[in-house]
Scaffold this active site. Structure first.
Site, mmCIF file in Angstrom:
data_model
loop_
_atom_site.group_PDB
_atom_site.id
_atom_site.type_symbol
_atom_site.label_atom_id
_atom_site.label_comp_id
_atom_site.label_asym_id
_atom_site.label_seq_id
_atom_site.Cartn_x
_atom_site.Cartn_y
_atom_site.Cartn_z
ATOM 1 N N HIS A 58 0.846 -1.198 0.000
ATOM 2 C CA HIS A 58 0.000 0.000 0.000
ATOM 3 C C HIS A 58 0.875 1.238 0.000
ATOM 4 O O HIS A 58 2.086 1.154 0.129
ATOM 5 C CB HIS A 58 -1.015 -0.021 1.144
ATOM 6 N N HIS A 60 1.367 3.899 1.929
ATOM 7 C CA HIS A 60 1.903 4.643 3.079
ATOM 8 C C HIS A 60 3.428 4.756 3.020
ATOM 9 O O HIS A 60 4.119 3.786 2.674
ATOM 10 C CB HIS A 60 1.458 3.986 4.387
ATOM 11 N N ASP A 62 5.800 4.707 5.124
ATOM 12 C CA ASP A 62 6.665 3.768 5.859
ATOM 13 C C ASP A 62 6.744 2.409 5.158
ATOM 14 O O ASP A 62 7.452 1.509 5.628
ATOM 15 C CB ASP A 62 6.224 3.619 7.328
ATOM 16 N N HIS A 63 6.063 2.281 4.022
ATOM 17 C CA HIS A 63 6.138 1.058 3.211
ATOM 18 C C HIS A 63 6.767 1.312 1.841
ATOM 19 O O HIS A 63 7.100 0.367 1.134
ATOM 20 C CB HIS A 63 4.730 0.459 3.020
ATOM 21 N N HIS A 116 -7.619 -0.897 5.333
ATOM 22 C CA HIS A 116 -6.596 -0.002 5.898
ATOM 23 C C HIS A 116 -6.389 1.158 4.924
ATOM 24 O O HIS A 116 -6.404 2.327 5.303
ATOM 25 C CB HIS A 116 -5.313 -0.796 6.111
ATOM 26 N N ASP A 133 -0.282 -4.093 6.065
ATOM 27 C CA ASP A 133 -0.952 -3.561 7.262
ATOM 28 C C ASP A 133 -2.422 -3.978 7.308
ATOM 29 O O ASP A 133 -3.238 -3.301 7.928
ATOM 30 C CB ASP A 133 -0.881 -2.023 7.275
ATOM 31 N N HIS A 171 4.557 -5.023 10.586
ATOM 32 C CA HIS A 171 4.914 -4.353 11.847
ATOM 33 C C HIS A 171 5.045 -5.342 12.997
ATOM 34 O O HIS A 171 4.347 -6.360 13.036
ATOM 35 C CB HIS A 171 3.844 -3.328 12.245
HETATM 36 ZN ZN LIG Z 1 -0.173 1.521 6.548
#
Ligand SMILES: [Zn+2]
Length: 258
Positions: A58, A60, A62-63, A116, A133, A171
């Site tokens: 996805h 985001h 942090d990915h 998400h 996530d 995570h």
């Molecule tokens: Zn995420």
């Protein structure tokens, strides 16, 4: 779907992200959700690996944040959701797409699992799921762009995979998820066992992943929204709770405030 055993290792990033590194005995490798390039570049250089594939679940940061810098160093193909917020994706993947990587001797099937984010995807190969996530050990992602019904449907889709499927989520949230799961189902013996296991792993700062789908089906409240104990726990928060989506909505909102 996969012939040889994949080697899958975690590259820790930020406070609690895992970037998954996939190899199959040769120099070729893939990474899943490289939010940061630095720890990935370090491992690739140390191990003399050639990054050929980047799988994104996805949008985001942090990915995805490490993708541009990785592409400066490696000629990798980037797979990800069909989403205009991800201009660096080379191959936009939709539900049911099969991705064959001959030099890793593996084929992944793309599963659309929105909730998400609206375009979140997961990657499944025999025995292995990269769930991003969407599904965590003992938890699920927050509902940023989807509804509780979306999450119920997405988790239902994952729940149909074989029980021995190893779940590689993005995570290390297992211990805090476990504290919440015990609030929902304090009398679940499998959850109590998993809690002891997770606490002892985390006491030594060890990874709690991968988990397996069978273990999650027995312990993860978000995969158990039709189990009477979970519905009853939701009903204590809201008497209108029924099996499935409404229990999902109630326990997800409960977890958000936990
Ligand atoms: Zn995420």
């Amino acid at each position: 779907m996969s012939g040889t055993e994949l080697n899958i290792t975690a590259i820790p990033a930020f406070a609690d992200n895992y970037i998954w590194l996939i190899t199959a005995g040769g120099k070729t490798c893939a990474v899943v959700d490289p939010g940061d390039e630095d720890p990935v570049l370090k491992v690739l250089e140390e191990q003399g690996l050639d990054l050929r594939y980047i799988l994104l679940t996805h949008h985001h940061p942090d990915h995805t944040g490490g993708v541009p810098a990785l592409l400066e160093k490696y000629e990798a193909v980037v797979f990800g959701p069909d989403d205009e917020r991800m201009p660096f994706v080379h191959v936009a993947c939709t539900d049911g797409a099969n991705l064959r990587f001959n030099d890793l001797n593996v084929e992944f099937r793309v599963l659309e699992v929105p909730a998400h984010t609206r375009s979140h995807i997961a990657y499944y190969s025999e025995g292995v799921l990269f769930s991003g996530d969407t599904l965590f050990s003992l938890g699920c992602g927050r509902l940023f762009e989807g509804s509780a019904d979306d999450m119920q449907k997405s988790l239902d889709k994952l729940a149909f995979l074989p029980g021995d499927t190893k779940i590689y989520c993005a995570h290390e949230y297992t211990q805090s998820n476990c504290e919440f799961a015990l609030q929902v189902e304090p009398d679940n013996p499998e959850l109590q066992t998993r809690a002891r296991e997770v606490d002892s792993l985390r006491a030594e700062s060890k990874i709690t992943l991968p988990t397996t789908l069978a273990d999650e089906l027995a312990t993860n409240p978000f995969l158990r929204t039709r189990k009477i104990d979970v519905v009853e726990a939701a009903r204590k928060r809201d008497p209108r709770a029924t099996e499935g989506t409404s229990t999902m909505a109630i326990i997800r909102a409960w977890k958000d405030r936990f």
